[in-house]
Design a protein around this motif. Structure first.
Motif, PDB file in Angstrom:
ATOM      1  N   HIS A   1       0.868  -1.168   0.000  1.00 54.30           N
ATOM      2  CA  HIS A   1       0.000   0.000   0.000  1.00 54.30           C
ATOM      3  C   HIS A   1       0.911   1.226   0.000  1.00 54.30           C
ATOM      4  CE1 HIS A   1      -3.669  -2.239   0.597  1.00 54.30           C
ATOM      5  NE2 HIS A   1      -3.043  -2.956   1.520  1.00 54.30           N
ATOM      6  N   PRO A   2       0.458   2.370  -0.514  1.00 55.68           N
ATOM      7  CA  PRO A   2       1.322   3.551  -0.585  1.00 55.68           C
ATOM      8  C   PRO A   2       1.962   3.940   0.741  1.00 55.68           C
ATOM      9  CG  PRO A   2      -0.662   3.938  -1.845  1.00 55.68           C
ATOM     10  CD  PRO A   2      -0.838   2.609  -1.144  1.00 55.68           C
ATOM     11  N   GLU A   3       1.254   3.771   1.853  1.00 48.91           N
ATOM     12  CA  GLU A   3       1.827   4.167   3.149  1.00 48.91           C
ATOM     13  C   GLU A   3       2.810   3.139   3.696  1.00 48.91           C
ATOM     14  OE1 GLU A   3      -1.975   1.982   3.759  1.00 48.91           O
ATOM     15  OE2 GLU A   3      -1.447   3.724   2.571  1.00 48.91           O
ATOM     16  N   GLU A   4       2.899   1.970   3.083  1.00 48.45           N
ATOM     17  CA  GLU A   4       3.760   0.909   3.611  1.00 48.45           C
ATOM     18  C   GLU A   4       5.209   1.009   3.185  1.00 48.45           C
ATOM     19  OE1 GLU A   4       1.807  -3.297   4.227  1.00 48.45           O
ATOM     20  OE2 GLU A   4       1.433  -2.576   2.195  1.00 48.45           O
ATOM     21  N   GLY A   5       5.474   1.459   1.991  1.00 50.85           N
ATOM     22  CA  GLY A   5       6.819   1.300   1.455  1.00 50.85           C
ATOM     23  C   GLY A   5       7.696   2.525   1.560  1.00 50.85           C
ATOM     24  N   SER A   6       8.970   2.303   1.253  1.00 45.75           N
ATOM     25  CA  SER A   6       9.929   3.390   1.094  1.00 45.75           C
ATOM     26  C   SER A   6      10.747   3.047  -0.143  1.00 45.75           C
ATOM     27  CB  SER A   6      10.830   3.522   2.323  1.00 45.75           C
ATOM     28  OG  SER A   6      11.666   2.391   2.437  1.00 45.75           O
ATOM     29  N   LEU A   7      11.553   3.984  -0.574  1.00 40.67           N
ATOM     30  CA  LEU A   7      12.370   3.753  -1.766  1.00 40.67           C
ATOM     31  C   LEU A   7      13.831   3.679  -1.372  1.00 40.67           C
ATOM     32  CD1 LEU A   7      10.682   6.198  -4.257  1.00 40.67           C
ATOM     33  CD2 LEU A   7      10.329   3.748  -4.035  1.00 40.67           C
ATOM     34  N   ASP A   8      14.523   2.728  -1.974  1.00 42.64           N
ATOM     35  CA  ASP A   8      15.957   2.585  -1.749  1.00 42.64           C
ATOM     36  C   ASP A   8      16.661   2.526  -3.091  1.00 42.64           C
ATOM     37  OD1 ASP A   8      15.945   2.488   0.994  1.00 42.64           O
ATOM     38  OD2 ASP A   8      15.671   0.315   1.062  1.00 42.64           O
ATOM     39  N   HIS A   9      17.829   3.124  -3.135  1.00 36.56           N
ATOM     40  CA  HIS A   9      18.690   2.995  -4.301  1.00 36.56           C
ATOM     41  C   HIS A   9      19.625   1.843  -3.979  1.00 36.56           C
ATOM     42  CE1 HIS A   9      21.886   4.583  -7.171  1.00 36.56           C
ATOM     43  NE2 HIS A   9      20.841   4.295  -7.889  1.00 36.56           N
ATOM     44  N   VAL A  10      19.380   0.676  -4.580  1.00 37.51           N
ATOM     45  CA  VAL A  10      20.046  -0.530  -4.117  1.00 37.51           C
ATOM     46  C   VAL A  10      21.189  -1.005  -5.001  1.00 37.51           C
ATOM     47  CG1 VAL A  10      18.042  -1.335  -2.855  1.00 37.51           C
ATOM     48  CG2 VAL A  10      18.328  -1.994  -5.235  1.00 37.51           C
ATOM     49  N   LEU A  11      21.366  -0.426  -6.163  1.00 38.05           N
ATOM     50  CA  LEU A  11      22.451  -0.881  -7.028  1.00 38.05           C
ATOM     51  C   LEU A  11      23.537   0.178  -7.109  1.00 38.05           C
ATOM     52  CD1 LEU A  11      20.481  -2.476  -9.982  1.00 38.05           C
ATOM     53  CD2 LEU A  11      21.521  -3.627  -8.051  1.00 38.05           C
TER      54      LEU A  11
END
Length: 137
Positions: free
Chosen positions: A108-118
């Motif tokens: 759901h939109p409130e659940e996630g975050s963004l990571d720059h993983v590479l």
């Protein structure tokens, strides 16, 4: 209203006011669409004299009503603008279908975050997805 380049490829959308300005300055011509097999470009001087049909939208001017075109062609523009995708949470979520890239779980939109993983050296070998959504802890 849809704007086409001179090769009749869609390039933009404009308001009727902007379209009338483009037509009056001979930057664009309108397409008169009578049927699927009868489409013709019409310059401003002729466009302002065309009758208003039942299916047409029109604007009232001092001279009378003028038909609002649905499609115009930019006569001297051949390029198709390149649009870079926006790097924001919403576009990344849309691209990934709201799925966590680590677990594959729907978020759901409130659940996630963004990571720059590479790291940058890996991105050169794997272009494309370098930002990923993941569940917040």
């Amino acid at each position: 209203m849809l704007v086409l380049n001179r090769n009749w490829q869609a390039i933009n959308v404009r308001t009727p006011q902007e379209a009338f300005c483009m037509m009056a300055t001979n930057v664009a011509t309108a397409l008169e669409i009578e049927s699927e097999n009868h489409i013709r470009p019409v310059a401003w001087e002729e466009w302002i004299t065309l009758p208003i049909r039942d299916q047409d939208e029109a604007v009232q001017t001092v001279r009378g009503q003028i038909r609002v075109p649905t499609v115009i062609v930019a006569v001297n523009y051949a390029k198709v603008p390149k649009r870079r995708p926006k790097l924001c949470a919403r576009s990344i979520r849309e691209r990934d279908g709201n799925r966590c890239q680590y677990t594959g779980r729907m978020l759901h939109p409130e659940e996630g975050s963004l990571d720059h993983v590479l790291p940058a050296r890996v991105v050169a070998r794997t272009p494309g997805k370098t930002w990923f959504g993941r569940p917040r802890k």
